[in-house]
Design a protein around this motif. Structure first.
Motif, mmCIF file in Angstrom:
data_model
loop_
_atom_site.group_PDB
_atom_site.id
_atom_site.type_symbol
_atom_site.label_atom_id
_atom_site.label_comp_id
_atom_site.label_asym_id
_atom_site.label_seq_id
_atom_site.Cartn_x
_atom_site.Cartn_y
_atom_site.Cartn_z
ATOM 1 N N ASP A 80 8.719 0.510 -2.163
ATOM 2 C CA ASP A 80 9.391 -0.716 -1.890
ATOM 3 C C ASP A 80 9.351 -1.806 -3.046
ATOM 4 O OD1 ASP A 80 10.370 0.533 0.677
ATOM 5 O OD2 ASP A 80 8.849 -0.899 1.814
ATOM 6 N N LEU A 81 8.039 -1.783 -3.845
ATOM 7 C CA LEU A 81 7.933 -2.468 -5.036
ATOM 8 C C LEU A 81 8.938 -2.048 -5.876
ATOM 9 C CD1 LEU A 81 6.421 -4.949 -6.561
ATOM 10 C CD2 LEU A 81 4.933 -3.263 -7.155
ATOM 11 N N ALA A 124 6.884 6.545 -9.640
ATOM 12 C CA ALA A 124 7.056 5.268 -9.315
ATOM 13 C C ALA A 124 6.108 4.397 -9.845
ATOM 14 C CB ALA A 124 7.039 5.048 -7.707
ATOM 15 N N CYS A 125 5.089 4.674 -10.103
ATOM 16 C CA CYS A 125 3.923 3.809 -10.601
ATOM 17 C C CYS A 125 4.227 3.599 -12.294
ATOM 18 C CB CYS A 125 2.543 4.501 -10.563
ATOM 19 S SG CYS A 125 1.775 4.432 -9.073
ATOM 20 N N LEU A 157 8.107 -14.524 -13.184
ATOM 21 C CA LEU A 157 6.722 -14.553 -13.122
ATOM 22 C C LEU A 157 6.354 -14.327 -11.577
ATOM 23 C CD1 LEU A 157 3.849 -15.680 -14.185
ATOM 24 C CD2 LEU A 157 4.674 -17.939 -13.663
ATOM 25 N N HIS A 158 7.169 -14.684 -10.700
ATOM 26 C CA HIS A 158 6.958 -14.621 -9.160
ATOM 27 C C HIS A 158 7.104 -13.144 -8.666
ATOM 28 C CE1 HIS A 158 11.441 -14.217 -9.170
ATOM 29 N NE2 HIS A 158 11.419 -13.408 -7.743
ATOM 30 N N LEU A 159 7.959 -12.312 -9.630
ATOM 31 C CA LEU A 159 7.932 -10.988 -9.363
ATOM 32 C C LEU A 159 6.695 -10.083 -10.175
ATOM 33 C CD1 LEU A 159 11.650 -9.649 -9.312
ATOM 34 C CD2 LEU A 159 10.070 -10.178 -7.461
ATOM 35 N N LEU A 160 6.091 -10.948 -11.061
ATOM 36 C CA LEU A 160 4.869 -10.259 -11.518
ATOM 37 C C LEU A 160 3.690 -10.294 -10.601
ATOM 38 C CD1 LEU A 160 3.661 -9.148 -14.385
ATOM 39 C CD2 LEU A 160 3.295 -11.629 -15.001
ATOM 40 N N ARG A 165 0.162 -8.286 -6.453
ATOM 41 C CA ARG A 165 -0.470 -8.215 -5.165
ATOM 42 C C ARG A 165 -0.250 -6.976 -4.638
ATOM 43 N NH1 ARG A 165 1.250 -8.592 0.000
ATOM 44 N NH2 ARG A 165 3.332 -8.440 -0.562
ATOM 45 N N THR A 166 1.025 -6.284 -4.781
ATOM 46 C CA THR A 166 1.143 -4.939 -4.053
ATOM 47 C C THR A 166 0.364 -3.962 -4.667
ATOM 48 O OG1 THR A 166 3.485 -5.770 -3.374
ATOM 49 C CG2 THR A 166 2.990 -3.406 -3.398
ATOM 50 N N ALA A 167 0.139 -3.982 -5.863
ATOM 51 C CA ALA A 167 -0.468 -2.818 -6.464
ATOM 52 C C ALA A 167 -1.994 -2.992 -6.070
ATOM 53 C CB ALA A 167 -0.488 -2.797 -8.048
ATOM 54 N N ARG A 168 -2.422 -4.178 -6.023
ATOM 55 C CA ARG A 168 -3.815 -4.048 -5.645
ATOM 56 C C ARG A 168 -4.194 -3.609 -4.053
ATOM 57 N NH1 ARG A 168 -6.857 -9.383 -7.832
ATOM 58 N NH2 ARG A 168 -8.667 -8.049 -7.049
#
Length: 255
Positions: A80-81, A124-125, A157-160, A165-168
């Motif tokens: 999804d990311l 994906a990663c 920046l907001h997507l970074l 957040r998602t990766a962690r």
């Protein structure tokens, strides 16, 4: 950016272990699963690039449902990311092998319906890591010498922040499912040298260790910790402790 890349690489590096864990009974916290796996006579290797994504196939008779749920959840987070980032910054044509193709449930062919998800979590990663590091964001020179727009725009920046957040979160789920997250677990057996309390310490960024509460009063042949309050069995010392506790590590590895 560096935290996101590190988390993505941890997910990729541990993914084969998680897939194997789905087909094995849940591992006990003791002895440490990493040490038991080093004792296996056969070197288990799993080419994860050849495995269909968990969210796109039925898994035959999973033994460890917790690991299966974690794997499916991590795939959804990462896929999804990638969809979100592609919608925001991808400007290349779909025929470009660098492009991320979002899932299209209306497509008649199942592989086309899955889009780039069919290539699995590893791809994906890697693709997300490229976006986080702003790869392929400079204009490209065509055969006639003209400059073409870049395949991708710089990630805002907001997507970074969203990628971090998602990766962690995904990284934490993988490590928790494998018992490699940060935790302190009291062992049921007392110290063989002083009857003190033994505690297993695990962390995602290093091998496990065991401490004994007996401190200086403990005669175990291992050093004290930095505060000189506990004896410490580091990674290389753990086989000796396991033997002293009467655990057959080879039997654990063969299970």
């Amino acid at each position: 950016m560096h935290e996101t890349v590190r988390a993505l690489r941890t997910i990729r590096g541990r993914w084969a272990e998680l897939l194997l864990a789905i087909e094995e009974p849940p591992a006990d916290h003791w002895p440490p699963r990493q040490l038991a796996h080093t004792m296996r006579e056969s070197d288990e290797q799993l080419v994860v690039e050849d495995r269909s994504p968990l969210v796109l196939r039925e898994h035959p008779a999973p033994i460890n449902l917790g690991a299966l749920d974690a794997g499916r959840g991590v795939e959804r987070l990462v896929f999804d990311l990638a969809d979100t980032l592609a919608a925001a910054v991808q400007r290349t044509e779909q025929g470009d092998p660098r492009a991320w193709l979002s899932a299209d449930p209306s497509a008649p062919d199942s592989r086309r319906a899955a889009g780039s998800r069919v290539h699995g979590l590893h791809w994906a990663c890697v693709w997300i890591e490229g976006r986080v590091q702003d790869e392929d964001t400079a204009p490209e020179r065509e055969l006639d010498g003209a400059l073409a727009p870049p395949p991708f725009e710089v990630l805002p920046l907001h997507l970074l922040h969203e990628a971090r957040r998602t990766a962690r979160i995904a990284e934490a789920r993988v490590l928790r499912a494998l018992g490699l997250d940060q935790r302190d677990t009291p062992l049921p057996e007392p110290c063989p040298w002083c009857e003190g309390e033994l505690t297993l310490h695990s962390a995602p960024d290093g091998p496990p260790a065991v401490t004994c509460s007996g401190g200086r009063a403990c005669s175990a042949p291992v050093p004290l910790d930095s505060r000189e309050r506990a004896r410490v069995w580091e990674w290389d010392d753990l086989p000796e402790l396991i033997a002293a506790l009467g655990v057959d590590l080879s039997a654990v590895a063969a299970a």
